[in-house]
Each structure stands twice: as structure tokens, then as C-alpha cells.
Design an enzyme around this catalytic site. Structure first.
Site, PDB file in Angstrom:
ATOM      1  N   GLU A  74     -12.035  56.825  25.095  1.00  0.00           N
ATOM      2  CA  GLU A  74     -13.492  56.736  25.062  1.00  0.00           C
ATOM      3  C   GLU A  74     -14.080  57.505  23.891  1.00  0.00           C
ATOM      4  OE1 GLU A  74     -11.684  57.272  27.718  1.00  0.00           O
ATOM      5  OE2 GLU A  74     -12.237  55.749  29.179  1.00  0.00           O
ATOM      6  N   HIS A 143     -14.606  57.408  40.438  1.00  0.00           N
ATOM      7  CA  HIS A 143     -14.988  56.045  40.044  1.00  0.00           C
ATOM      8  C   HIS A 143     -16.216  55.558  40.800  1.00  0.00           C
ATOM      9  CE1 HIS A 143     -10.777  56.235  38.765  1.00  0.00           C
ATOM     10  NE2 HIS A 143     -11.013  55.227  37.957  1.00  0.00           N
TER      11      HIS A 143
END
Lengths: 347, 327
Positions: A74, A143
Site C-alpha cells: 500500500e 477487516h
């Protein structure tokens, strides 16, 4: 929500019904067709089409040079997006889950958010950081978070939290055309995905033409006189469901969809609370030091006399549990929202 | 021990903790040979060796991640993040691992890590060296967040945080490192206030000002000036940001009916907002004026020549006090 609910905007009224995901992809595709500088990059945004279907079909339509599958890194691809943006492109970079922000927070905050300011306004970063938020499907503590309170506290970027297919398309187009970095937080539960909990409002009226839904103003999505529910994202749907359930009991609930957290439309919140005197903030992010506190503070610093009752329904300050029953116990479910409203109107 | 600077007091607290418990380690960038850029770890490597005071590479994610592993094996690592703005490369380790491991393991695993962060502005530093990220950590379930404001607290609180089995974000007001306070001879941590207690530093009747870290001194100065203008201002040093000491906070507002929050961090979505919410929830019938928030503006931390305009100063605190007092 329909187009006509945004006053002052000339938007088309002929619509079709689209899922949130299809509306969002349509907005991206129309901007990519209009502006060759618009590109998409992220993990599995190409061949896979985005794990939450946020980029489905874009690779086939625009090719691998403009729809880039990145490594699972990322900080690398967000950094690349920032570089592209400072050089004049308009990248849409997907952070697959907002929960992963920690590995790229240096790029997001120290660079994406600060470059415009630290360059004395000389450099612009017209970038969209789109990211999936929210829980409800047993994906565990890393998540399932919403985390918009974290992003909204950091100056230098806009933070939008659309709730409807109409806004998913229109606010995406606004975000792409915005010269500021915009964090676009879409809830998995409003995309209309077959494998998520069924949500009839995840399919809605969407005009076929490109249009901008403004970033900034909140929307009173249901007017009412007894209780103000201030919320955003998926919780707007739950709040509307509860408001409809409570209407026959004589409790008239006003629902405010914030739509955007930075900038934050404090006037709409204050006007609603001035009318009802009772405020419930419904927030799928953690309760403490987040959105619900900011809304309470907004009223408290304006005029605490406006409020007769105040409460919050948010995720208590624990990580999101994996077990379905425990997860449902911490999320702002319809049951918790209903209890919160009833607590405000009771004796 | 006499008059001691905050930096020296934390140094002494670290030394005492390391003497008391061989599992306590210190790790970070330049904490060893150099003794830390603010000299907070000065002399520790010389006395405790390179195995317990570890100079790490410039890799915050690595520092915190290594500490997680050490903590799982029974050590009590104290990590230094050299400057607040450098904590962001280590964010995933902090919010996804450190904060969540105890909960995700059903309480089977403990993560007794202390992450020390010199925070805030006021020293004329360059970008990324003057941040106040405390609300981000307080918004993360699973972390405890404390901020010392003076040498005596620095000495005691660092030992208390190290002794706890929970992970801590330990915020040190870097522009107050050189301010001195008295640490009484023979003072031991057993005599200190509980770590998560707020403290009424100065009682008052008209307005409560809630501050922590670097802003406590500013609040005390404002209270002294306000007294000359006939206002009696109560100053509360929060000391602990997460959890908040609600009885002390609400007790103060119950007495004064008026509240001002004060921090360097940007106001929106910050600690002051949560304080306003808690006060609204708990002090509904004693609150007589809006809760005003004084803090940094909602812009990135400015260049050094502008920081005096950005940081809350006496004028801004006194203005807020005047506005709530005259409401």
C-alpha cells in the site's frame, strides 16, 4: 435518495435502478472517458474487478495502462498515486480495506494530505483514495472497521461517506474532479453485493448521465419532528428502516445523512437539533474520540440549551469481534438504533 | 532528587524501571550511544548494555513489530518514536497488532509495550516534527494513552506504564522537556497518584479548563491572569486521555458549570470533542454555557515561523474563558 433531493443542482431526473457498486463504477468510467488523466490503481482492481466490485469492467474498457493491478504494497502504490497526482494526473487509488491504512499512513497523512499546504499551495494532489469500510459479515478485527473518525481528524484531505447509489456515483465524480485529495469511504453493505446482507436500499435510482453530487452538504433524508438521528454510510439505511417502523407508534424521526465528514455540514445538524431537541448519533466507527464526539461537541459549543436529550449508538471501544453474534452486538444495528431513539423520547 | 527537568525525570524513571525488572528493554533510533535526541535515554546503554538498550535502524514499523515479538516472549519493551510525525510509518503495527492482540487472543496474550512519543510543537522544528496525534490512538480500542505535563509525573507515570500489562502510548511534551519541577528525595512510584487519574491542579469556581501535556502550563498561566480579572478558573490536568477520568472531569463541571478544552492538536474530531460529548452526556443539568474547544487549527502543522500563530496561547485561552464565563 433521488436526484431532486439535492437542491440547487441541475441534475437529470430520468433514472435507472443500479446497485451501489455499478453506480460507482459508472461514475469512474464516465470520468475516465472524459479525462485521459484519470487512472485507477490498487490491489485486484484490474482483472478481478475489485473485491467489492468497485472497479468491475474498467480494465476491459480502458486497458492495463490506465487500470493498474499493483503489488500488495500500500505504501508503494499510494506513494506512486501521489506522485502521479502531483504531476497532473487524477489517480483513483483503492486501499482494499480501510483497516490497512496503518501500513500506508505515512504516505496518506505526511504526504498526500500535507503536500498542498507545505508547498505553499504550489502543488496540488487531485487524488481519490477510495476504500472499503464496515463490518457485519464476520471479517474480524482487521477487516471490519469504519475508521472515518481517524481520517477526519487529520487536516488536508476531504473525507466523504456516501450512503446511496446516487451519491456513490455523483460524489465519486465530484471527488475525481476535486483538486484536493479526497478519501472516499464506501461501505461494503451499500454496494449491492450478492454475498453481503441483503439491503434493498443498496439498489437505487441513478441518472445515466455524468453528474456531480456536492461534497460538503448533508442531506435530510427523512424529515421528522421528534428526534434527530445524525449518521452516515450504511447506518443511514438502518436509521431509515427504524424511522419507518416507529412512525406508526407516533415517533417522528428525522434522519440526517452527513454524506461528507470533511467538510462537515454543522448547520444542517444544528438546524435539525434546534427543531427536535433530541439527538441520537449513530456511528459504525468506534464511539470514543470520533464522529459521535464531534457531533456532540458541535451542538455543545453552539448552544447546549438546544438539546433536551442526547445519546450515541456506536461501536463500543473494543475491536470488532469475529463471531457473528458478538459482532452484531457491537454494530449499530436496527435494534440498537430503535432502543436509542426510544430512550430519547421516553419519560 | 531536587529540581529536575522533565527529560531527566523520565530518564530516571526508565532507569528505575530497568533496575527493578530485567525484562524491561529500551529500543529506538539513537536511544543508545547518543542517548536520544532529547537525551531522555542518556547513559542507559552505558549502564545496562547494548542488549537492553538497543539502537535500531530508522524503521518505525520494524521497531514496533520487534517489540511485539519481544512482548509476546515476556519482555517489557519501551520503544521510542523519535518524533511524533514518524509514528505514521509504524501505524499498522500499533493499531492492527499492538492494540488488538490481547482481544483477538481472547485475553491469552499480553502485549506490555510502552511507545514513548515526544509530541507537539513549539520548538521551531521542521515538518513532521510537531504533530499531536493523540486522538488517533485514543480512538483505537486496545491502547491506553497518557500524557505527562511535568517532571514528577514523567518520573512516576513512565514507571507505572511500564509496569502495566497493557500497551501504552506515552506522550511527552517535547517543548516542556527542559522545565524543572521538584522530585522529593526518596519519592517512589508507590506514592504516586494512580496512572489514569486526572488532577485538579488549581481549584476554581467559575470555569473549568481541561488540558494535558504541553498545554497544562498554558492553562495555569491563563488561570493566573484570569484571577487578576476577577475570574476563578479551575485547571484540570487530564494526565490520562484514554481512559478518561470521568469522575474528576464531571465533578469539576458540576462545580463550575462551564468548560473549556485545550490541546495543540486540530480541534475537529479531537480530544476536545470527546470531552464535550462526555460532559454533555454527564453534566446535562449543571452545564450553564457552551463547551468551548481551544486547539490547533484544522490545517497541517505550519512552518516554524508561523507556529506561534497556530499554537493556542494565553489570548486564545483567556478569550474562551471570557466567552463561557459571560454566557
Amino acid at each position: 435518495m433521488t436526484a431532486t433531493q439535492h437542491e440547487g443542482l441541475s441534475v437529470p431526473t430520468a433514472t435507472r435502478r443500479l446497485s451501489g457498486a455499478k453506480a460507482m463504477v459508472e461514475g469512474i468510467a464516465q470520468e475516465m472517458a472524459r479525462d485521459p488523466e484519470v487512472i485507477v490503481m490498487g490491489e485486484d482492481v484490474g482483472a478481478y474487478g475489485g473485491i467489492f466490485s468497485s472497479t468491475t469492467g474498467l480494465l476491459e474498457q480502458f486497458g492495463a495502462a490506465r487500470v493498474l493491478d499493483t503489488p500488495i504494497s500500500e505504501t508503494g502504490f499510494i506513494g506512486a498515486g501521489i506522485g502521479a497526482a502531483t504531476e497532473g494526473m487524477r489517480p483513483i487509488v483503492e486501499l482494499m480495506f480501510a483497516d490497512f491504512f496503518g501500513v500506508c499512513m505515512d504516505q496518506i497523512y505526511n504526504h498526500m494530505a500535507k503536500i498542498h499546504y507545505e508547498s505553499g499551495g504550489a502543488v496540488r494532489v487531485p487524488m481519490v483514495l477510495m476504500t472499503a469500510v464496515g463490518g457485519g459479515y464476520s471479517d474480524g478485527a482487521q477487516h471490519s472497521q469504519s475508521l472515518w473518525g481517524t481520517f477526519a481528524h487529520l487536516p488536508g484531505m476531504k473525507v466523504v461517506v456516501p450512503s446511496s447509489p446516487y451519491d456513490l456515483k455523483g460524489m465519486m465524480i465530484s471527488a475525481i474532479r476535486d483538486d484536493n485529495p479526497v478519501v472516499f469511504m464506501f461501505h461494503k453493505g451499500i454496494m449491492g453485493l450478492p454475498w453481503m446482507a441483503k439491503n434493498p436500499r443498496a439498489v437505487g435510482d441513478v441518472p445515466p448521465e455524468p453528474y456531480e453530487a456536492p461534497i460538503g452538504p448533508a442531506a435530510v433524508v427523512r424529515p421528522g419532528g421528534d428526534v434527530t438521528v445524525v449518521t452516515c454510510s450504511l447506518s443511514v439505511h438502518h436509521a431509515l428502516d427504524v424511522a419507518e417502523d416507529l412512525a406508526p407508534t407516533g415517533i417522528d424521526v428525522e434522519v440526517v445523512d452527513l454524506r461528507s465528514l470533511v467538510p462537515l455540514d454543522r448547520e444542517t445538524v444544528l438546524a435539525s437539533v434546534a427543531k427536535t431537541g433530541r439527538l441520537l448519533v449513530v456511528d459504525e466507527d468506534y464511539r470514543s474520540f470520533g464522529l459521535s464526539g464531534e457531533i456532540a461537541a458541535t451542538v455543545a459549543e453552539h448552544d447546549p440549551g438546544l438539546l433536551r436529550r442526547f445519546a450515541r449508538v456506536a461501536v463500543p471501544d473494543v475491536p470488532i469481534p469475529y463471531a457473528h453474534t458478538l459482532e452484531q452486538a457491537v454494530l449499530p444495528t436496527r435494534e440498537r438504533i430503535r432502543a436509542g431513539i426510544e430512550g430519547l423520547v421516553g419519560p | 532528587m531536587g529540581q529536575t527537568t522533565l527529560a531527566k525525570a523520565i530518564n530516571m524513571g526508565l532507569r528505575t524501571a530497568m533496575e527493578d525488572d530485567p525484562k524491561v528493554l529500551v529500543m529506538g533510533e539513537d536511544v543508545g550511544r547518543l542517548g536520544g535526541v532529547f537525551r531522555v535515554t542518556d547513559g542507559l546503554q552505558k549502564d545496562f548494555g547494548e542488549d537492553r538498550v538497543i539502537d535500531t535502524p530508522l524503521a518505525e514499523s520494524g521497531i514496533i513489530g520487534t517489540a511485539v515479538g519481544l512482548a509476546l516472549r515476556g519482555y517489557r519493551p519501551v520503544c521510542e518514536i523519535q518524533f511524533d510525525g514518524f509514528v505514521f510509518p509504524g501505524f499498522d503495527q500499533i493499531v492492527s497488532q499492538v492494540a488488538k492482540m490481547h482481544y483477538r487472543s481472547l485475553g491469552k496474550v499480553r502485549v506490555p509495550i510502552v511507545i514513548r512519543i515526544p509530541f507537539g510543537g513549539g520548538i521551531g522544528a521542521v515538518e513532521h516534527h510537531s504533530e499531536s496525534p493523540e486522538a488517533l490512538f485514543a480512538h483505537t480500542p486496545g491502547l491506553k494513552v497518557v500524557a505527562c505535563s511535568n517532571a514528577l509525573d514523567g518520573y512516576a507515570m513512565i514507571q507505572q506504564a511500564i509496569a502495566s500489562d497493557d500497551p501504552y502510548i506515552f506522550l511527552e511534551p517535547k517543548r516542556r522537556y527542559w522545565e524543572k519541577a521538584e522530585i522529593p528525595d526518596g519519592f517512589s512510584v508507590g506514592a504516586a497518584d494512580p496512572l489514569h487519574s486526572a488532577r485538579v491542579l488549581r481549584p476554581g469556581r467559575d470555569v473549568s479548563v481541561f488540558a494535558y501535556g504541553p498545554m497544562v502550563r498554558t492553562a495555569i498561566q491563563a488561570a493566573a491572569v484570569a484571577e487578576g480579572e476577577g475570574r476563578s478558573v479551575e485547571v484540570v490536568d487530564l494526565r490520562s486521555i484514554s481512559p478518561l477520568d470521568l469522575p474528576v472531569i464531571t465533578g469539576s463541571v458540576a462545580r463550575t458549570g462551564r468548560a473549556v478544552t485545550l490541546h495543540e492538536a486540530p480541534v475537529s474530531f479531537g480530544v476536545g470533542a470527546e470531552l464535550a460529548a462526555r460532559i454533555t452526556e454527564a453534566c446535562f443539568y449543571s452545564l450553564e454555557a457552551p463547551v468551548l474547544r481551544v486547539g490547533g487549527f484544522d490545517v497541517p502543522y505550519p512552518p516554524a515561523r508561523l507556529e506561534e500563530e497556530y499554537l493556542p496561547d494565553l489570548d486564545r485561552v483567556l478569550d474562551a474563558i471570557d466567552r463561557v464565563a459571560s454566557y
